[in-house]
Design a protein around this motif. Structure first.
Motif, short mmCIF file in Angstrom:
data_model
loop_
_atom_site.label_atom_id
_atom_site.label_comp_id
_atom_site.label_asym_id
_atom_site.label_seq_id
_atom_site.Cartn_x
_atom_site.Cartn_y
_atom_site.Cartn_z
N ASN A 145 69.79 -17.74 30.91
CA ASN A 145 68.35 -17.82 31.12
C ASN A 145 67.77 -18.78 30.10
O ASN A 145 67.89 -18.57 28.89
N GLN A 163 64.14 -21.10 34.30
CA GLN A 163 65.21 -21.11 35.28
C GLN A 163 66.49 -20.58 34.65
O GLN A 163 66.53 -20.31 33.46
N GLN A 164 67.54 -20.46 35.47
CA GLN A 164 68.82 -20.00 34.98
C GLN A 164 69.86 -21.09 35.21
O GLN A 164 69.90 -21.69 36.28
N GLU A 208 72.81 -14.05 30.17
CA GLU A 208 72.53 -12.84 30.95
C GLU A 208 73.81 -12.22 31.51
O GLU A 208 73.93 -10.99 31.56
N GLN A 259 73.98 -22.21 35.05
CA GLN A 259 75.39 -21.81 34.93
C GLN A 259 76.07 -22.77 33.97
O GLN A 259 76.04 -23.98 34.16
N GLN A 300 75.95 -17.21 32.91
CA GLN A 300 74.64 -17.40 33.54
C GLN A 300 73.60 -17.28 32.42
O GLN A 300 73.44 -16.21 31.83
N GLY A 325 68.26 -20.07 24.72
CA GLY A 325 68.63 -19.43 25.98
C GLY A 325 69.22 -18.06 25.72
O GLY A 325 69.54 -17.70 24.58
#
Length: 201
Positions: free
Chosen positions: A119, A123-124, A102, A126, A117, A99
């Motif tokens: 990526n 999808q993203q 971001e 939390q 957050q 990941g």
């Protein structure tokens, strides 16, 4: 599904984990295979295949990707000992992936936590992270909900001090990697790694 093989650490045993439960389990053995079930529901949560190298051509990667070919062969070994669980129905999507952080902001109610957050490709997520070295722009290893850590902990969506967290940004120690640093901090990957790909050390 997660497949673990560590001949040096635990011997010639292939551990196939289908789910992790914090309830009492029971097991039945036949030949070189042990089927593990949740005691109350009878649901199969895993298999141990002993003398695994006799039955399977085991990849050297760690963790092991449950490819169609490998899952089919594991299923054949299980069936040869009289068990009938269909492994093709099990979720085999990678749970440890690359990941990219971001954005990062301070947690509103905890000075040592950050809200990231991340990526993860399609999808993203939390993710609340308390590592002192986490920062925006880093490529990291993310354990998605459903991942089972080497210590047996299952990653589930949760709240940390009132903030939703969907996954975990991992350290090398948490991933049980060789020569992992004992200092606190997440594992930061080379920028060449591709966001969303399965993580292999």
């Amino acid at each position: 599904m997660q497949i673990i093989y560590n001949q040096q650490g635990i011997g010639d045993v292939l551990i196939v984990t289908l789910d992790q439960r914090n309830t009492e389990i029971t097991s039945v053995s036949s030949g070189d295979v042990t089927e593990i079930k949740e005691k109350d529901s009878g649901e199969v949560v895993g298999y141990n295949i002993f003398h695994a190298s006799k039955h399977l051509d085991i990849p050297e990667t760690k963790p092991i990707l449950p490819t169609d070919e490998l899952v089919e062969k594991i299923g054949q070994v299980i069936e040869s000992e009289g068990f009938t669980h269909n492994l093709n129905e099990v979720d085999r999507t990678p749970k440890f992936i690359v990941g990219k952080v971001e954005e990062m902001s301070d947690h509103p109610d905890a000075s040592k936590l950050n809200v990231c957050q991340v990526n993860v490709g399609d999808q993203q997520h939390q993710i609340v992270c308390g590592a002192p070295n986490v920062d925006a722009g880093q490529k990291v290893v993310v354990a998605l909900p459903g991942a089972i850590m080497p210590n047996g902990m299952k990653i589930v969506p949760s709240q940390l001090r009132g903030v939703d967290s969907h996954g975990m940004i991992c350290s090398a120690k948490e991933l049980n990697l060789l020569n992992a640093s004992q200092e606190k901090g997440i594992l930061v990957l080379d920028d060449e790694r591709t966001v969303g790909e399965a993580f292999f050390q």
